[in-house]
Design a protein around this motif. Structure first.
Motif, mmCIF file in Angstrom:
data_model
loop_
_atom_site.group_PDB
_atom_site.id
_atom_site.type_symbol
_atom_site.label_atom_id
_atom_site.label_comp_id
_atom_site.label_asym_id
_atom_site.label_seq_id
_atom_site.Cartn_x
_atom_site.Cartn_y
_atom_site.Cartn_z
ATOM 1 N N ASN A 61 11.819 47.875 -26.741
ATOM 2 C CA ASN A 61 12.800 48.944 -26.955
ATOM 3 C C ASN A 61 12.756 49.879 -25.759
ATOM 4 O OD1 ASN A 61 13.652 47.969 -29.457
ATOM 5 N ND2 ASN A 61 12.013 49.046 -30.546
ATOM 6 N N THR A 62 13.402 49.469 -24.717
ATOM 7 C CA THR A 62 13.334 50.186 -23.452
ATOM 8 C C THR A 62 14.703 50.183 -22.796
ATOM 9 O OG1 THR A 62 12.103 50.349 -21.354
ATOM 10 C CG2 THR A 62 12.601 48.126 -22.152
ATOM 11 N N THR A 63 14.754 50.531 -21.522
ATOM 12 C CA THR A 63 16.019 50.573 -20.800
ATOM 13 C C THR A 63 15.756 50.309 -19.324
ATOM 14 O OG1 THR A 63 18.023 51.884 -20.422
ATOM 15 C CG2 THR A 63 15.911 53.077 -20.402
ATOM 16 N N THR A 64 16.757 50.450 -18.509
ATOM 17 C CA THR A 64 16.609 50.189 -17.080
ATOM 18 C C THR A 64 15.870 51.327 -16.396
ATOM 19 O OG1 THR A 64 18.806 51.134 -16.719
ATOM 20 C CG2 THR A 64 18.656 48.749 -16.960
ATOM 21 N N GLY A 65 15.347 51.058 -15.216
ATOM 22 C CA GLY A 65 14.534 52.043 -14.519
ATOM 23 C C GLY A 65 15.244 53.344 -14.228
ATOM 24 N N ASP A 66 16.552 53.278 -13.931
ATOM 25 C CA ASP A 66 17.286 54.494 -13.601
ATOM 26 C C ASP A 66 17.565 55.357 -14.818
ATOM 27 O OD1 ASP A 66 19.024 52.645 -14.695
ATOM 28 O OD2 ASP A 66 20.673 53.083 -13.335
ATOM 29 N N GLN A 67 17.287 54.832 -16.034
ATOM 30 C CA GLN A 67 17.509 55.597 -17.252
ATOM 31 C C GLN A 67 16.219 55.902 -18.021
ATOM 32 O OE1 GLN A 67 21.202 54.321 -19.548
ATOM 33 N NE2 GLN A 67 20.806 52.439 -18.396
ATOM 34 N N HIS A 68 15.111 55.348 -17.580
ATOM 35 C CA HIS A 68 13.862 55.486 -18.314
ATOM 36 C C HIS A 68 13.128 56.756 -17.876
ATOM 37 C CE1 HIS A 68 10.100 54.531 -20.263
ATOM 38 N NE2 HIS A 68 10.588 53.378 -20.712
ATOM 39 N N PRO A 69 12.721 57.599 -18.822
ATOM 40 C CA PRO A 69 12.052 58.849 -18.446
ATOM 41 C C PRO A 69 10.750 58.649 -17.680
ATOM 42 C CG PRO A 69 11.912 58.448 -20.826
ATOM 43 C CD PRO A 69 12.911 57.489 -20.285
ATOM 44 N N TRP A 71 10.226 56.531 -15.436
ATOM 45 C CA TRP A 71 10.516 56.074 -14.077
ATOM 46 C C TRP A 71 11.571 56.931 -13.380
ATOM 47 C CZ3 TRP A 71 7.273 52.522 -12.144
ATOM 48 C CH2 TRP A 71 6.526 51.764 -13.057
ATOM 49 N N GLU A 72 11.888 58.049 -13.968
ATOM 50 C CA GLU A 72 12.904 58.934 -13.400
ATOM 51 C C GLU A 72 12.511 59.384 -11.993
ATOM 52 O OE1 GLU A 72 15.316 63.066 -14.534
ATOM 53 O OE2 GLU A 72 13.666 62.352 -15.802
ATOM 54 N N GLY A 73 13.426 59.175 -11.059
ATOM 55 C CA GLY A 73 13.188 59.594 -9.683
ATOM 56 C C GLY A 73 12.317 58.656 -8.869
#
Length: 398
Positions: A61-69, A71-73
């Motif tokens: 239950n995850t998402t892509t790197g550009d949307q994951h808290p 991995w932000e930035g």
């Protein structure tokens, strides 16, 4: 004559009950996963007999790197065609993305052939179903585009020469193809457990460099919705730092790969990854070509499974990548190949003739021979002699 007690099954059992196994603690450590799972319950794989939890705290239950808290930035790998950028991304994050590694035409041909093969195998009843979806194994037999991918033929994979050069750097010259299969993520199915493709080597960890490197062909757009591959960027570095049988107590969350059709991902065999959850109503496919050191046992036994017509027409490079090129330390046949260098086209190790003799039903092996057989047989009665003669007949060629 009485067998010494120490050699009997009872004697061996008694000996095993005394003292400690020589490498027991190391070989049975179950690390790094023992600690990872105990410290991170969200890493545990799903129960395929229970409904899949699509809301709870689980790795899928995850998402892509550009949307994951988490991995932000963070500047995670972006598709590139620059070799130096590929090196940097692979070294730091354990993977790199090649932009338009397949041209539009190549990508369409690849996907069309793959889906047609999957449909036919399912309809006939020879399909390979897994909890994640249908797999299409042994792609070497199932289309010119797939054989071209194994050879990195630019007619089938426009980035082929670049990929081949990169694999030579990461695995060393002489690497062979471990397997080539298509991984399906089907609607309503389960995610894979996160794993290392180099996992069979555990608890050893090849700290200096990988022993396995994957090339993933992505013929469809992938993202967090249709089951884009789950990956923990940089996880290979955690395993390297922990060392063999080391413990890892903290790890970042995985993300879904987001990539356009035609992208090719190359990733380190020590990176934690797995198939994601497909939340759409359409199947999703990628195809993974794994590559290993020439001394490693291959996942796909190409010598047995490859079609005879492909063996007959195979180039020296394709034969080599199938593991049909003997080298002193591996893949010899009746001793043939013990003097081979393991290079594509080396006649001293080309075992193609043995496979062809097998296909034709006239492979004659050397078995038990006695003095009485000396007058009965001559060397030409055995396949090994024919192959040796063929090798010597044109020794001027490689």
């Amino acid at each position: 004559m009485t067998t010494p007690h120490a050699f009997t099954s009872e004697g061996v059992k008694e000996a095993l009950g005394k003292g400690r196994p020589l490498f027991g603690d190391f070989l049975k450590s179950r690390e790094p996963f023992e600690t990872l799972f105990s410290e991170h319950s969200w890493l545990l794989p799903p129960n395929p007999k229970a409904p899949l939890d699509l809301e709870g705290d689980h790795y899928w239950n995850t998402t892509t790197g550009d949307q994951h808290p988490d991995w932000e930035g963070v500047p995670l790998p972006q598709p590139t065609q620059d070799l130096n950028q590929m090196r940097d991304d692979f070294g730091q994050w354990g993977y790199t993305l090649i932009e338009a590694g397949l041209s539009e035409t190549q990508c369409e041909r690849f996907l069309t052939r793959l889906l047609e093969q999957a449909d036919a195998e399912a309809a006939i009843g020879v399909d390979l179903q897994t909890p994640t979806g249908q797999y299409v194994p042994c792609l070497i037999n199932k289309g010119d585009c797939f054989r071209g991918a194994i050879e990195h033929d630019p007619a089938h994979v426009q980035a082929g020469p670049l990929i081949e050069a990169f694999l030579n750097e990461t695995l060393g010259y002489g690497w062979i193809c471990h397997s080539f299969l298509a991984n399906g993520a089907y609607p309503g199915r389960y995610p894979q457990g996160l794993h290392l493709d180099q996992g069979p080597l555990l608890p050893w960890m090849t700290s200096e460099a990988p022993a396995l490197v994957n090339t993933m062909f992505i013929p469809q757009d992938v993202d967090e919705v249709n089951g884009g591959t789950l990956i923990v960027p940089g996880s290979h570095r955690l395993f390297i730092e922990a060392g063999s049988a080391g413990k890892i107590e903290r790890i970042r969350r995985p993300i879904n790969l987001k990539a356009k059709a035609g992208t090719i991902m190359i990733f380190d065999g020590r990176v934690l990854h797995g198939t994601g959850v497909n939340r759409t109503d359409q199947r999703r496919y990628v195809a993974t070509m794994s590559n290993v050191k020439s001394w490693m046992r291959q996942q796909e036994n190409w010598v047995v499974s490859t079609l005879p017509e492909i063996i007959d027409s195979a180039s020296p490079k394709l034969l080599h990548r199938m593991g049909m090129q003997s080298v002193t330390w591996g893949a010899t046949v009746e001793g043939f190949g013990l003097a081979a260098r393991g290079r594509a086209g080396d006649r001293l190790g080309n075992i193609q003739k043995f496979r062809q003799a097998q296909d034709q039903g006239n492979y004659q092996r050397v078995g038990v021979l006695t003095h009485a057989d000396i007058e009965r047989y001559q060397s030409s009665d055995f396949t090994i002699a024919e192959v040796n003669q063929w090798t010597k007949a044109d020794s001027s060629k490689p």
